[in-house]
Design a protein around this motif. Sequence first.
Motif, PDB file in Angstrom:
ATOM      1  N   THR A   1      18.170   3.829 -27.458  1.00 27.95           N
ATOM      2  CA  THR A   1      19.021   4.398 -28.721  1.00 27.95           C
ATOM      3  C   THR A   1      19.712   3.106 -29.459  1.00 27.95           C
ATOM      4  OG1 THR A   1      20.878   4.327 -27.099  1.00 27.95           O
ATOM      5  CG2 THR A   1      19.367   6.275 -27.453  1.00 27.95           C
ATOM      6  N   GLY A   2      19.074   1.843 -29.264  1.00 28.27           N
ATOM      7  CA  GLY A   2      19.687   0.873 -29.758  1.00 28.27           C
ATOM      8  C   GLY A   2      19.674  -0.404 -29.432  1.00 28.27           C
ATOM      9  N   PRO A   3      20.141  -1.559 -30.075  1.00 29.30           N
ATOM     10  CA  PRO A   3      20.092  -2.868 -29.469  1.00 29.30           C
ATOM     11  C   PRO A   3      20.549  -3.634 -28.253  1.00 29.30           C
ATOM     12  CG  PRO A   3      21.553  -2.930 -31.365  1.00 29.30           C
ATOM     13  CD  PRO A   3      20.888  -1.404 -31.311  1.00 29.30           C
ATOM     14  N   ASP A   4      21.463  -2.366 -27.981  1.00 35.52           N
ATOM     15  CA  ASP A   4      22.218  -2.622 -26.434  1.00 35.52           C
ATOM     16  C   ASP A   4      21.497  -2.172 -25.293  1.00 35.52           C
ATOM     17  OD1 ASP A   4      22.747   0.241 -27.165  1.00 35.52           O
ATOM     18  OD2 ASP A   4      24.407   0.118 -26.163  1.00 35.52           O
ATOM     19  N   LYS A   5      20.187  -1.506 -25.405  1.00 36.64           N
ATOM     20  CA  LYS A   5      19.311  -1.067 -24.330  1.00 36.64           C
ATOM     21  C   LYS A   5      18.260  -2.034 -24.375  1.00 36.64           C
ATOM     22  CE  LYS A   5      21.811   2.734 -24.118  1.00 36.64           C
ATOM     23  NZ  LYS A   5      22.553   2.909 -22.898  1.00 36.64           N
ATOM     24  N   TYR A   6      17.687  -2.017 -23.110  1.00 38.31           N
ATOM     25  CA  TYR A   6      16.869  -2.902 -22.654  1.00 38.31           C
ATOM     26  C   TYR A   6      15.620  -2.197 -21.656  1.00 38.31           C
ATOM     27  CZ  TYR A   6      20.116  -6.401 -23.916  1.00 38.31           C
ATOM     28  OH  TYR A   6      21.035  -7.048 -24.785  1.00 38.31           O
ATOM     29  N   VAL A   7      14.570  -1.797 -22.257  1.00 36.56           N
ATOM     30  CA  VAL A   7      13.101  -1.323 -21.777  1.00 36.56           C
ATOM     31  C   VAL A   7      12.444  -2.332 -21.061  1.00 36.56           C
ATOM     32  CG1 VAL A   7      11.478   0.316 -21.963  1.00 36.56           C
ATOM     33  CG2 VAL A   7      13.582   0.729 -23.174  1.00 36.56           C
ATOM     34  N   CYS A   8      12.184  -2.117 -19.791  1.00 32.19           N
ATOM     35  CA  CYS A   8      11.163  -3.213 -19.288  1.00 32.19           C
ATOM     36  C   CYS A   8      10.052  -2.310 -18.502  1.00 32.19           C
ATOM     37  CB  CYS A   8      12.043  -3.858 -18.061  1.00 32.19           C
ATOM     38  SG  CYS A   8      13.669  -4.575 -18.578  1.00 32.19           S
ATOM     39  N   LEU A   9       8.975  -3.027 -18.933  1.00 35.28           N
ATOM     40  CA  LEU A   9       7.858  -2.372 -18.144  1.00 35.28           C
ATOM     41  C   LEU A   9       7.144  -3.507 -17.228  1.00 35.28           C
ATOM     42  CD1 LEU A   9       5.270  -0.635 -17.806  1.00 35.28           C
ATOM     43  CD2 LEU A   9       4.318  -1.398 -19.962  1.00 35.28           C
ATOM     44  N   ASP A  10       7.209  -3.404 -15.938  1.00 33.52           N
ATOM     45  CA  ASP A  10       7.057  -4.196 -14.870  1.00 33.52           C
ATOM     46  C   ASP A  10       5.525  -3.759 -14.418  1.00 33.52           C
ATOM     47  OD1 ASP A  10       7.366  -6.436 -13.084  1.00 33.52           O
ATOM     48  OD2 ASP A  10       7.845  -5.069 -11.499  1.00 33.52           O
ATOM     49  N   GLY A  11       4.540  -4.626 -14.984  1.00 29.80           N
ATOM     50  CA  GLY A  11       3.224  -4.284 -14.675  1.00 29.80           C
ATOM     51  C   GLY A  11       2.160  -4.231 -15.945  1.00 29.80           C
ATOM     52  N   GLY A  12       2.403  -4.949 -16.878  1.00 31.90           N
ATOM     53  CA  GLY A  12       1.381  -4.868 -17.952  1.00 31.90           C
ATOM     54  C   GLY A  12       0.124  -4.921 -17.626  1.00 31.90           C
ATOM     55  N   SER A  13      -0.604  -5.923 -16.707  1.00 26.89           N
ATOM     56  CA  SER A  13      -1.788  -6.071 -16.401  1.00 26.89           C
ATOM     57  C   SER A  13      -2.259  -4.983 -15.767  1.00 26.89           C
ATOM     58  CB  SER A  13      -1.826  -7.240 -15.663  1.00 26.89           C
ATOM     59  OG  SER A  13      -1.314  -8.502 -16.380  1.00 26.89           O
ATOM     60  N   ARG A  14      -1.586  -4.237 -14.638  1.00 26.44           N
ATOM     61  CA  ARG A  14      -1.792  -3.201 -14.129  1.00 26.44           C
ATOM     62  C   ARG A  14      -2.241  -2.070 -15.098  1.00 26.44           C
ATOM     63  NH1 ARG A  14      -1.942  -1.468  -8.738  1.00 26.44           N
ATOM     64  NH2 ARG A  14      -0.738  -3.394  -8.137  1.00 26.44           N
ATOM     65  N   VAL A  15      -1.233  -1.848 -16.185  1.00 30.28           N
ATOM     66  CA  VAL A  15      -1.447  -0.546 -16.888  1.00 30.28           C
ATOM     67  C   VAL A  15      -2.908  -0.784 -17.697  1.00 30.28           C
ATOM     68  CG1 VAL A  15      -0.535   0.412 -19.121  1.00 30.28           C
ATOM     69  CG2 VAL A  15       1.057  -0.185 -17.187  1.00 30.28           C
ATOM     70  N   VAL A  16      -2.962  -2.060 -18.347  1.00 28.90           N
ATOM     71  CA  VAL A  16      -4.155  -2.413 -18.956  1.00 28.90           C
ATOM     72  C   VAL A  16      -5.511  -2.229 -18.116  1.00 28.90           C
ATOM     73  CG1 VAL A  16      -5.313  -3.742 -20.602  1.00 28.90           C
ATOM     74  CG2 VAL A  16      -3.031  -3.762 -20.671  1.00 28.90           C
ATOM     75  N   SER A  17      -5.340  -2.483 -17.072  1.00 29.12           N
ATOM     76  CA  SER A  17      -6.056  -2.218 -15.936  1.00 29.12           C
ATOM     77  C   SER A  17      -6.608  -0.689 -15.580  1.00 29.12           C
ATOM     78  CB  SER A  17      -5.949  -3.040 -14.560  1.00 29.12           C
ATOM     79  OG  SER A  17      -7.034  -2.689 -13.774  1.00 29.12           O
ATOM     80  N   TRP A  18      -5.510   0.227 -15.651  1.00 28.79           N
ATOM     81  CA  TRP A  18      -5.616   1.495 -15.633  1.00 28.79           C
ATOM     82  C   TRP A  18      -6.631   1.787 -16.720  1.00 28.79           C
ATOM     83  CZ3 TRP A  18       0.038   2.735 -14.361  1.00 28.79           C
ATOM     84  CH2 TRP A  18       0.398   2.575 -13.323  1.00 28.79           C
ATOM     85  N   MET A  19      -6.328   1.554 -17.711  1.00 29.39           N
ATOM     86  CA  MET A  19      -6.812   1.837 -19.177  1.00 29.39           C
ATOM     87  C   MET A  19      -8.292   1.505 -19.122  1.00 29.39           C
ATOM     88  SD  MET A  19      -4.006   0.595 -21.930  1.00 29.39           S
ATOM     89  CE  MET A  19      -4.819   1.298 -23.242  1.00 29.39           C
ATOM     90  N   ALA A  20      -8.741   0.491 -18.527  1.00 32.70           N
ATOM     91  CA  ALA A  20      -9.975  -0.261 -18.580  1.00 32.70           C
ATOM     92  C   ALA A  20     -10.765   0.819 -17.482  1.00 32.70           C
ATOM     93  CB  ALA A  20     -10.187  -1.553 -18.125  1.00 32.70           C
ATOM     94  N   ASN A  21     -10.156   1.311 -16.420  1.00 28.83           N
ATOM     95  CA  ASN A  21     -10.883   1.612 -15.262  1.00 28.83           C
ATOM     96  C   ASN A  21     -11.244   3.252 -15.877  1.00 28.83           C
ATOM     97  OD1 ASN A  21     -10.951  -0.054 -13.434  1.00 28.83           O
ATOM     98  ND2 ASN A  21      -9.024   0.378 -12.665  1.00 28.83           N
ATOM     99  N   GLU A  22     -10.403   3.699 -16.693  1.00 28.96           N
ATOM    100  CA  GLU A  22     -10.546   5.221 -17.194  1.00 28.96           C
ATOM    101  C   GLU A  22     -11.796   5.038 -18.060  1.00 28.96           C
ATOM    102  OE1 GLU A  22      -7.477   8.225 -19.185  1.00 28.96           O
ATOM    103  OE2 GLU A  22      -7.713   6.327 -20.528  1.00 28.96           O
ATOM    104  N   GLN A  23     -11.857   4.116 -18.785  1.00 26.63           N
ATOM    105  CA  GLN A  23     -13.220   4.040 -19.859  1.00 26.63           C
ATOM    106  C   GLN A  23     -14.402   3.691 -18.999  1.00 26.63           C
ATOM    107  OE1 GLN A  23     -13.175   4.712 -23.050  1.00 26.63           O
ATOM    108  NE2 GLN A  23     -11.050   5.310 -22.836  1.00 26.63           N
ATOM    109  N   LEU A  24     -14.312   2.810 -17.905  1.00 28.00           N
ATOM    110  CA  LEU A  24     -15.509   2.228 -17.253  1.00 28.00           C
ATOM    111  C   LEU A  24     -16.021   3.651 -16.464  1.00 28.00           C
ATOM    112  CD1 LEU A  24     -14.244  -1.286 -16.367  1.00 28.00           C
ATOM    113  CD2 LEU A  24     -16.324  -0.909 -17.593  1.00 28.00           C
ATOM    114  N   ASN A  25     -15.013   4.248 -15.747  1.00 28.00           N
ATOM    115  CA  ASN A  25     -15.385   5.272 -14.915  1.00 28.00           C
ATOM    116  C   ASN A  25     -15.938   6.555 -15.668  1.00 28.00           C
ATOM    117  OD1 ASN A  25     -14.246   3.952 -12.588  1.00 28.00           O
ATOM    118  ND2 ASN A  25     -12.126   5.038 -12.701  1.00 28.00           N
ATOM    119  N   GLY A  26     -15.592   6.600 -16.938  1.00 29.27           N
ATOM    120  CA  GLY A  26     -15.992   7.656 -17.877  1.00 29.27           C
ATOM    121  C   GLY A  26     -17.573   7.198 -18.010  1.00 29.27           C
ATOM    122  N   ALA A  27     -17.737   5.801 -18.479  1.00 29.90           N
ATOM    123  CA  ALA A  27     -18.959   5.542 -18.834  1.00 29.90           C
ATOM    124  C   ALA A  27     -20.102   5.756 -17.630  1.00 29.90           C
ATOM    125  CB  ALA A  27     -19.130   3.872 -19.329  1.00 29.90           C
TER     126      ALA A  27
END
Length: 259
Positions: free
Chosen positions: A70-96
Amino acid sequence: MALYAPWGGRKTLQIGYLIKAFGAENVLIVNAERGLSTIKSKLTVPENVLTVPNLAELRKTFPKVIKFATGPDKYVCLDGGSRVVSWMANEQLNGADRFYEAMKKNMPQRTEDLQYGRFIQKGEINSMAVYNKVGRESETLWNAWVGLNANVYVSFLEEMTGSNGFEKTFPYGPDVPGKVGLTVAMSTFDYVGRLTYEDGKLIGAFDPTEKHLYLAKIRNDRDAGIVVPGEIPDFNLAEFIRLVRGEDSKYKQPKEAKQ
């Protein structure tokens, strides 16, 4: 901003610094790594910790993230960016893989798998096409995160991003699948730095000229006195944020005298 480091590189500890400086009520953690034990004592607002075990849950969680931002006083942290992109890769690879197996066995394709036929070239799976698709999807993902009405911090694992044709080589960078994914990660965030140790001290490395050793990105505003040092000993993300906002920070450099 994004930071990358090896396992145990104190990426998660930076979230603890944000909580201490700005209050647990103002920090939302989307936990993809499930490794928050180092800051457990600081997690005093349980509803601000969202654990996501897979890509589907991450997508379901995003409306809650938007509501929090809701504004500049808020902080959103995603702990695990590499894991998230790995999930995305697995979704595509498994589908292929499913499409390929059905094709080879002359079995009917599932409707939801027809999209993966795009990765079949000359009767085989084109892995480069898969990773290019993952890179484009990660661009959509990261653009949504940096577009939030809040400060955003994403942590990545570290990986050598170069290659001599036989093995991985320098420079170090965020661990994401494919060249497109790496380009997207480096171009989307305003600041990208590496956490490393030197003489037992944690160093935040932000020198873009060291691109033969590691990848980094900064946005200096010298007229406003906002200059990110190439190396920051005892790195603290909260102090770094104060620096790039132009506020008082122990990392602030004295203005250069005009000649």
